[in-house]
Enzyme design. Structure first.
Site, short mmCIF file in Angstrom:
data_model
loop_
_atom_site.label_atom_id
_atom_site.label_comp_id
_atom_site.label_asym_id
_atom_site.label_seq_id
_atom_site.Cartn_x
_atom_site.Cartn_y
_atom_site.Cartn_z
N CYS A 156 0.82 -1.21 0.00
CA CYS A 156 0.00 0.00 0.00
C CYS A 156 0.86 1.27 0.00
O CYS A 156 0.33 2.38 -0.04
CB CYS A 156 -0.92 0.00 1.21
SG CYS A 156 0.00 -0.11 2.77
N GLY A 157 2.19 1.12 0.11
CA GLY A 157 3.09 2.27 0.07
C GLY A 157 3.53 2.74 1.44
O GLY A 157 4.37 3.63 1.55
#
Ligand SMILES: Cc1cc2nc3c(=O)[nH]c(=O)nc-3n(C[C@H](O)[C@H](O)[C@H](O)COP(=O)(O)O)c2cc1C
Length: 196
Positions: A156-157
């Site tokens: 998701c970063g």
């Protein structure tokens, strides 16, 4: 290590692609790997990938009619030395912690006689979510081995806890777990020094 029969459950997280490498490592080391996937896992990686790598049929459906007795959830666990669920989603951890048997993977876990290990894989907020932490504590109390999770960059970063361990790490941990099971109950003589 003697060849083992590993049952690998794969649930619906992005890390499912890493389990293909885990199967490859296990098969290369001489182990037999049966793969069971959740419906969600098949959206990330197809059963064909795992069938090709394991050289064995892959099971998704609790109602799969291929086993002679029509009970994949019994047949697959009977021959397993160890059941590893990797990746293990927050949802399957919750289902396991509460004893649900509403799909093939949770029913396999309930019907097994071999050790169960899980390799959680999820975003850091999901990992820290109090119900998830309660479920992990319950699973540990029930004797389930929890591999990881790791810390680092996530799909998701974000950066934090919740990454699934790398296939090589899971391979080593699984080897340790199955060896411990092989040696359980054995009497071992240790000598310190030469014999004459
Ligand atoms: C793109 C995408 C990625 C997802 N990644 C994860 C994940 O890494 N970990 C997780 O616990 N759930 C993840 N989920 C949610 C699960 O797929 C969802 O909770 C599902 O019901 C899990 O079912 P299963 O445990 O039977 O495989 C993701 C969902 C989507 C749409």
């Amino acid at each position: 290590m003697t060849a083992q029969h590993i049952l690998l459950g794969i649930t619906g997280g992005v890390a499912a692609y890493k389990s293909a490498e885990l199967v490859r490592l296990l098969v290369k080391a001489g182990h037999t790997v049966d793969v069971a996937m959740s419906e969600s896992a098949t959206r990330f990686v197809t059963p064909v990938t795992f069938q090709a790598l394991s050289g064995r049929p892959v099971y998704v459906d609790l109602w799969d009619a291929r086993p002679d007795n029509n009970m994949a959830h019994i047949e697959l666990t009977r021959r397993a030395d160890c059941f590893l669920i990797a990746p293990a989603t927050a949802d399957v951890l919750a289902r396991l912690a509460h004893g649900h048997c509403n799909d093939l993977i949770t029913t396999l876990a309930a019907a097994r006689t071999c050790p169960l290990a899980v390799a959680p894989a999820m975003n850091k907020q999901m990992w820290d979510n109090p119900p998830n932490q309660r479920n992990i504590a319950q699973l540990r109390a029930d004797g389930v081995t929890v591999f990881g999770p790791g810390h680092g960059e996530q799909a998701c970063g974000e950066v934090g806890d919740g990454r699934m361990l790398e296939p090589e790490q899971l391979f080593d941990l699984l080897t340790g777990l199955t060896q411990a099971k092989t040696l359980a109950g054995r009497r071992v003589l240790l000598t310190a020094g030469p014999t004459f």
